[in-house]
Motif scaffolding. Structure first.
Motif, PDB file in Angstrom:
ATOM      1  N   THR A 178     -17.786 -11.778 -66.528  1.00 14.64           N
ATOM      2  CA  THR A 178     -17.102 -12.840 -65.789  1.00 14.64           C
ATOM      3  C   THR A 178     -16.714 -12.321 -64.414  1.00 14.64           C
ATOM      4  OG1 THR A 178     -16.206 -13.579 -67.909  1.00 14.64           O
ATOM      5  CG2 THR A 178     -15.253 -14.522 -65.929  1.00 14.64           C
ATOM      6  N   THR A 179     -17.065 -13.080 -63.380  1.00 15.70           N
ATOM      7  CA  THR A 179     -16.783 -12.668 -62.002  1.00 15.70           C
ATOM      8  C   THR A 179     -16.257 -13.857 -61.196  1.00 15.70           C
ATOM      9  OG1 THR A 179     -19.030 -13.178 -61.263  1.00 15.70           O
ATOM     10  CG2 THR A 179     -18.632 -10.939 -62.051  1.00 15.70           C
ATOM     11  N   ASN A 180     -15.874 -13.563 -59.973  1.00 13.96           N
ATOM     12  CA  ASN A 180     -15.441 -14.592 -59.019  1.00 13.96           C
ATOM     13  C   ASN A 180     -14.371 -15.499 -59.629  1.00 13.96           C
ATOM     14  OD1 ASN A 180     -17.900 -13.446 -58.159  1.00 13.96           O
ATOM     15  ND2 ASN A 180     -18.327 -15.179 -56.837  1.00 13.96           N
ATOM     16  N   ILE A 181     -13.408 -14.901 -60.278  1.00 20.55           N
ATOM     17  CA  ILE A 181     -12.344 -15.669 -60.916  1.00 20.55           C
ATOM     18  C   ILE A 181     -11.402 -16.211 -59.841  1.00 20.55           C
ATOM     19  CG2 ILE A 181     -10.379 -15.568 -62.494  1.00 20.55           C
ATOM     20  CD1 ILE A 181     -11.881 -13.294 -63.961  1.00 20.55           C
ATOM     21  N   ALA A 182     -11.225 -17.527 -59.855  1.00 16.74           N
ATOM     22  CA  ALA A 182     -10.300 -18.192 -58.935  1.00 16.74           C
ATOM     23  C   ALA A 182      -9.255 -18.916 -59.781  1.00 16.74           C
ATOM     24  CB  ALA A 182     -11.042 -19.181 -58.042  1.00 16.74           C
ATOM     25  N   ILE A 183      -8.002 -18.623 -59.539  1.00 18.83           N
ATOM     26  CA  ILE A 183      -6.913 -19.208 -60.315  1.00 18.83           C
ATOM     27  C   ILE A 183      -5.908 -19.822 -59.356  1.00 18.83           C
ATOM     28  CG2 ILE A 183      -5.040 -18.750 -61.947  1.00 18.83           C
ATOM     29  CD1 ILE A 183      -6.694 -16.258 -62.841  1.00 18.83           C
ATOM     30  N   GLU A 184      -5.583 -21.085 -59.596  1.00 17.86           N
ATOM     31  CA  GLU A 184      -4.558 -21.771 -58.809  1.00 17.86           C
ATOM     32  C   GLU A 184      -3.435 -22.164 -59.757  1.00 17.86           C
ATOM     33  OE1 GLU A 184      -6.196 -25.004 -56.536  1.00 17.86           O
ATOM     34  OE2 GLU A 184      -8.053 -23.881 -56.208  1.00 17.86           O
ATOM     35  N   VAL A 185      -2.271 -21.634 -59.493  1.00 24.37           N
ATOM     36  CA  VAL A 185      -1.107 -21.893 -60.347  1.00 24.37           C
ATOM     37  C   VAL A 185      -0.084 -22.693 -59.556  1.00 24.37           C
ATOM     38  CG1 VAL A 185       0.781 -20.831 -61.641  1.00 24.37           C
ATOM     39  CG2 VAL A 185      -1.477 -19.745 -61.621  1.00 24.37           C
ATOM     40  N   ASP A 186       0.395 -23.755 -60.165  1.00 22.00           N
ATOM     41  CA  ASP A 186       1.512 -24.522 -59.606  1.00 22.00           C
ATOM     42  C   ASP A 186       2.683 -24.322 -60.562  1.00 22.00           C
ATOM     43  OD1 ASP A 186       3.419 -26.399 -58.829  1.00 22.00           O
ATOM     44  OD2 ASP A 186       1.913 -27.891 -58.258  1.00 22.00           O
ATOM     45  N   GLU A 187       3.498 -23.309 -60.282  1.00 18.81           N
ATOM     46  CA  GLU A 187       4.603 -22.957 -61.176  1.00 18.81           C
ATOM     47  C   GLU A 187       5.585 -24.115 -61.327  1.00 18.81           C
ATOM     48  OE1 GLU A 187       4.935 -20.308 -63.059  1.00 18.81           O
ATOM     49  OE2 GLU A 187       3.343 -19.075 -62.227  1.00 18.81           O
ATOM     50  N   GLU A 188       5.857 -24.833 -60.240  1.00 17.46           N
ATOM     51  CA  GLU A 188       6.824 -25.932 -60.303  1.00 17.46           C
ATOM     52  C   GLU A 188       6.344 -27.046 -61.223  1.00 17.46           C
ATOM     53  OE1 GLU A 188       8.153 -27.328 -56.509  1.00 17.46           O
ATOM     54  OE2 GLU A 188       8.497 -25.295 -55.781  1.00 17.46           O
ATOM     55  N   ALA A 189       5.048 -27.370 -61.155  1.00 18.13           N
ATOM     56  CA  ALA A 189       4.499 -28.441 -61.988  1.00 18.13           C
ATOM     57  C   ALA A 189       4.156 -27.946 -63.397  1.00 18.13           C
ATOM     58  CB  ALA A 189       3.263 -29.037 -61.328  1.00 18.13           C
ATOM     59  N   GLY A 190       4.066 -26.619 -63.544  1.00 18.79           N
ATOM     60  CA  GLY A 190       3.702 -26.066 -64.846  1.00 18.79           C
ATOM     61  C   GLY A 190       2.229 -26.251 -65.171  1.00 18.79           C
ATOM     62  N   THR A 191       1.395 -26.256 -64.117  1.00 16.62           N
ATOM     63  CA  THR A 191      -0.044 -26.456 -64.316  1.00 16.62           C
ATOM     64  C   THR A 191      -0.831 -25.347 -63.638  1.00 16.62           C
ATOM     65  OG1 THR A 191      -0.239 -27.820 -62.323  1.00 16.62           O
ATOM     66  CG2 THR A 191       0.201 -28.974 -64.405  1.00 16.62           C
TER      67      THR A 191
END
Length: 121
Positions: A83-96
């Motif tokens: 697995t490569t090129n992992i992109a993670i977007e976290v919205d802590e306030e929304a919990g998503t």
């Protein structure tokens, strides 16, 4: 507030970022081990998109894996996921969170040298 490296990786990511990265790695290990029930438990609260489309829920995820992967006498699909090129977007306030990654699955059989058999995003 996180700052980012030039390639978009947070310099001080929240723990949820690492949890998602670990989930991605654990998924690959479990599939390679042929433990589809554990994959389904891991992703029980997620939507999973595979070759057969998108499914949600533990039973549907396990069924998709069992129906779409060949399992050999050793109980595994004889694969190794990279697995490569992992992109993670976290919205802590929304919990998503949303993540994307590229994958390559390698496979070796007694009469089939180790080689890529599938790749995608």
């Amino acid at each position: 507030m996180s700052t980012f490296t030039p390639d978009g990786v947070p310099t001080n990511p929240p723990s949820s970022y690492w949890a998602i990265q670990n989930l991605i790695a654990t998924y690959a290990e479990l599939v390679d081990d042929g433990d589809f029930a554990a994959v389904a438990m891991l992703l029980a609260d997620a939507s999973f998109t595979g070759a057969a489309g998108s499914v949600s829920g533990r039973d549907a995820i396990e069924k998709m894996l069992r129906d779409s992967l060949i399992v050999y006498d050793d109980g595994t699909p004889r694969t190794k996921h990279v697995t490569t090129n992992i992109a993670i977007e976290v919205d802590e306030e929304a919990g998503t969170a949303v993540s994307h990654a590229y994958f390559t699955a390698l496979q070796a059989l007694p009469d089939f040298a180790l080689q890529p058999i599938v790749s995608g995003r």
